[in-house]
Motif scaffolding. Structure first.
Motif, PDB file in Angstrom:
ATOM      1  N   GLY A  58     -41.030  44.983 -21.732  1.00 15.66           N
ATOM      2  CA  GLY A  58     -41.414  45.000 -23.126  1.00 15.66           C
ATOM      3  C   GLY A  58     -40.179  45.077 -23.994  1.00 15.66           C
ATOM      4  O   GLY A  58     -39.224  45.796 -23.689  1.00 15.66           O
ATOM      5  N   GLN A  59     -40.168  44.316 -25.066  1.00 13.83           N
ATOM      6  CA  GLN A  59     -39.022  44.230 -25.960  1.00 13.83           C
ATOM      7  C   GLN A  59     -37.805  43.634 -25.243  1.00 13.83           C
ATOM      8  O   GLN A  59     -37.848  42.509 -24.829  1.00 13.83           O
ATOM      9  CB  GLN A  59     -38.727  45.572 -26.601  1.00 13.83           C
ATOM     10  N   ALA A  60     -36.740  44.431 -25.023  1.00 13.86           N
ATOM     11  CA  ALA A  60     -35.508  43.825 -24.510  1.00 13.86           C
ATOM     12  C   ALA A  60     -34.706  44.832 -23.696  1.00 13.86           C
ATOM     13  O   ALA A  60     -34.850  46.046 -23.844  1.00 13.86           O
ATOM     14  CB  ALA A  60     -34.655  43.301 -25.673  1.00 13.86           C
ATOM     15  N   VAL A  61     -33.851  44.285 -22.838  1.00 11.79           N
ATOM     16  CA  VAL A  61     -32.910  45.098 -22.075  1.00 11.79           C
ATOM     17  C   VAL A  61     -31.556  44.385 -22.092  1.00 11.79           C
ATOM     18  O   VAL A  61     -31.485  43.162 -21.964  1.00 11.79           O
ATOM     19  CB  VAL A  61     -33.388  45.342 -20.627  1.00 11.79           C
ATOM     20  N   ARG A  62     -30.513  45.170 -22.292  1.00 10.33           N
ATOM     21  CA  ARG A  62     -29.148  44.640 -22.348  1.00 10.33           C
ATOM     22  C   ARG A  62     -28.364  45.216 -21.177  1.00 10.33           C
ATOM     23  O   ARG A  62     -28.226  46.429 -21.045  1.00 10.33           O
ATOM     24  CB  ARG A  62     -28.485  45.005 -23.675  1.00 10.33           C
ATOM     25  N   VAL A  63     -27.854  44.325 -20.308  1.00 10.59           N
ATOM     26  CA  VAL A  63     -27.135  44.738 -19.108  1.00 10.59           C
ATOM     27  C   VAL A  63     -25.659  44.403 -19.284  1.00 10.59           C
ATOM     28  O   VAL A  63     -25.286  43.226 -19.407  1.00 10.59           O
ATOM     29  CB  VAL A  63     -27.694  44.025 -17.859  1.00 10.59           C
ATOM     30  N   VAL A  64     -24.828  45.419 -19.301  1.00  7.28           N
ATOM     31  CA  VAL A  64     -23.386  45.240 -19.427  1.00  7.28           C
ATOM     32  C   VAL A  64     -22.765  45.428 -18.049  1.00  7.28           C
ATOM     33  O   VAL A  64     -23.034  46.410 -17.362  1.00  7.28           O
ATOM     34  CB  VAL A  64     -22.772  46.248 -20.415  1.00  7.28           C
ATOM     35  N   LEU A  65     -21.940  44.482 -17.643  1.00  6.94           N
ATOM     36  CA  LEU A  65     -21.292  44.527 -16.339  1.00  6.94           C
ATOM     37  C   LEU A  65     -19.874  45.038 -16.522  1.00  6.94           C
ATOM     38  O   LEU A  65     -19.064  44.433 -17.230  1.00  6.94           O
ATOM     39  CB  LEU A  65     -21.296  43.137 -15.706  1.00  6.94           C
ATOM     40  N   GLU A  66     -19.580  46.149 -15.876  1.00  8.18           N
ATOM     41  CA  GLU A  66     -18.279  46.798 -16.032  1.00  8.18           C
ATOM     42  C   GLU A  66     -17.648  47.102 -14.678  1.00  8.18           C
ATOM     43  O   GLU A  66     -17.367  48.259 -14.362  1.00  8.18           O
ATOM     44  CB  GLU A  66     -18.433  48.100 -16.827  1.00  8.18           C
ATOM     45  N   HIS A 120     -14.025  41.457 -24.218  1.00  4.03           N
ATOM     46  CA  HIS A 120     -15.374  42.005 -24.179  1.00  4.03           C
ATOM     47  C   HIS A 120     -15.946  41.924 -22.764  1.00  4.03           C
ATOM     48  O   HIS A 120     -15.762  40.945 -22.062  1.00  4.03           O
ATOM     49  CB  HIS A 120     -16.288  41.245 -25.145  1.00  4.03           C
ATOM     50  N   ARG A 121     -16.660  42.975 -22.371  1.00  4.38           N
ATOM     51  CA  ARG A 121     -17.328  42.987 -21.080  1.00  4.38           C
ATOM     52  C   ARG A 121     -18.488  41.991 -21.093  1.00  4.38           C
ATOM     53  O   ARG A 121     -19.205  41.884 -22.090  1.00  4.38           O
ATOM     54  CB  ARG A 121     -17.864  44.380 -20.772  1.00  4.38           C
ATOM     55  N   PRO A 122     -18.710  41.257 -19.992  1.00  2.00           N
ATOM     56  CA  PRO A 122     -19.851  40.335 -19.954  1.00  2.00           C
ATOM     57  C   PRO A 122     -21.163  41.095 -20.018  1.00  2.00           C
ATOM     58  O   PRO A 122     -21.305  42.177 -19.430  1.00  2.00           O
ATOM     59  CB  PRO A 122     -19.681  39.619 -18.614  1.00  2.00           C
ATOM     60  N   ALA A 123     -22.122  40.552 -20.752  1.00  2.00           N
ATOM     61  CA  ALA A 123     -23.426  41.193 -20.905  1.00  2.00           C
ATOM     62  C   ALA A 123     -24.524  40.151 -20.789  1.00  2.00           C
ATOM     63  O   ALA A 123     -24.370  39.004 -21.205  1.00  2.00           O
ATOM     64  CB  ALA A 123     -23.521  41.913 -22.252  1.00  2.00           C
ATOM     65  N   ILE A 124     -25.639  40.573 -20.227  1.00  2.00           N
ATOM     66  CA  ILE A 124     -26.822  39.732 -20.063  1.00  2.00           C
ATOM     67  C   ILE A 124     -27.960  40.403 -20.820  1.00  2.00           C
ATOM     68  O   ILE A 124     -28.193  41.609 -20.674  1.00  2.00           O
ATOM     69  CB  ILE A 124     -27.180  39.561 -18.578  1.00  2.00           C
ATOM     70  N   TYR A 125     -28.661  39.645 -21.616  1.00  2.00           N
ATOM     71  CA  TYR A 125     -29.690  40.183 -22.514  1.00  2.00           C
ATOM     72  C   TYR A 125     -31.021  39.527 -22.158  1.00  2.00           C
ATOM     73  O   TYR A 125     -31.149  38.293 -22.167  1.00  2.00           O
ATOM     74  CB  TYR A 125     -29.296  39.876 -23.953  1.00  2.00           C
ATOM     75  N   LEU A 126     -32.032  40.347 -21.809  1.00  2.00           N
ATOM     76  CA  LEU A 126     -33.373  39.850 -21.511  1.00  2.00           C
ATOM     77  C   LEU A 126     -34.310  40.240 -22.640  1.00  2.00           C
ATOM     78  O   LEU A 126     -34.339  41.404 -23.059  1.00  2.00           O
ATOM     79  CB  LEU A 126     -33.897  40.454 -20.207  1.00  2.00           C
TER      80      LEU A 126
END
Length: 292
Positions: A58-66, A120-126
């Protein structure tokens, strides 16, 4: 007093905003969206590969890869959606700007790669799609990810989003390939099949020897009625490379991604021996290779 269900959802929302995760993987729920539609779950992962599993999205999730890749100025990120990936859009985030990668599982099982350059760290947004069937959240979606860093194999991957080259490897590239590849296998081509849908070719290999491999793309088998084992596996490459079956023994090298082997350099074994022995005599070989 708030109804008990609302209290429970509110408690879940507070927990999910923290988004505890292990170093490589994350499993979480989108129940928080039922309380506050503005919530974007924040996830931080610190491994070079792993997976994300989003239950009741539901809504969104932001995944930052570090990951610990501070020495690399360039990073390639590859993601592969789970087979059940439906009802969401995938974005990549670069310098604070979202770029649409895929919508609602329109290309299932496709691997997507993108460059994540700069500080900037790579991020994936769902972002979950609105539910219209009255059954809010009865879904599970996710993806696997890999960070390739500045690896020499990255520019030649047969994966969406990266430039590829189908030309034969020169002597220098071949000598580097036997040192840096995820797999090095000696064997024969049994069959080559082509897929216009995925724009890839699949090379079936019967291997005489597996020198090394990272994730087990080649399996040891013992045919019925015999005690003589052999290795069997498949190697992916691009359809545009026009790979055809060939006679003779080859040395297959390449990279492994999400448990699949992707073709790099593949000279005939006798040609490789000539190149390697010449380089070793001149002390120009990049690493020692076990000759039979």
């Amino acid at each position: 007093m708030l109804p008990s269900v609302t209290v429970l959802l509110y408690f879940l929302a507070l927990q999910l905003q923290i988004c505890a995760a292990d170093q490589c993987n994350w499993t979480g729920s989108g129940f928080a969206a039922a309380v506050d539609s503005r919530i974007v779950l924040q996830v931080r992962l610190r491994c070079a590969e792993g997976w994300v599993r989003w239950v009741y999205p539901g809504q969104a999730v932001r995944v930052v890869l570090e990951p610990n890749m501070s020495s690399n100025l360039r990073t390639t990120v590859c993601i592969k959606a789970a087979p059940s990936f439906r009802g969401a859009s995938v974005f990549i985030e670069r310098a604070g700007v979202l770029e649409l990668l895929e919508t609602d599982g329109e290309r299932p099982q496709q691997v997507f790669c993108f460059r994540a350059d700069g500080p900037h760290r790579p991020a994936i947004y769902l972002q979950a799609s609105p539910q219209t069937d009255g059954h809010w959240g009865r879904r599970t979606m996710g993806f696997r990810y890999e960070l390739l860093g500045n690896r020499s194999a990255a520019p030649s991957l047969g994966l969406s989003g990266l430039q590829t080259s189908c030309r034969p490897c020169n002597d220098t590239e071949l000598l580097m390939a036997i040192c840096n590849s995820d797999f090095v296998v000696r064997g024969y081509i049994k069959k080559v099949s082509h897929s216009s849908d995925s724009q890839t070719s699949l090379v079936e290999v019967s291997a005489v020897k597996v020198y090394w491999q990272r994730s087990g793309a080649f399996e040891r088998q013992v045919p019925a009625g015999t005690s003589q084992p052999f290795w069997h596996g498949h190697i992916h490459t691009l359809l545009q490379c026009h790979v055809r079956p060939g006679d003779g023994e080859f040395l297959f090298t390449g990279s492994e991604h999400f448990g699949e082997a992707w073709l790099g350099c593949a000279p005939r074994y006798k040609d490789f021996l000539s190149v390697y022995q010449t380089a070793r005599a001149a002390r120009q070989n990049s690493c020692d290779f076990p000759l039979d």
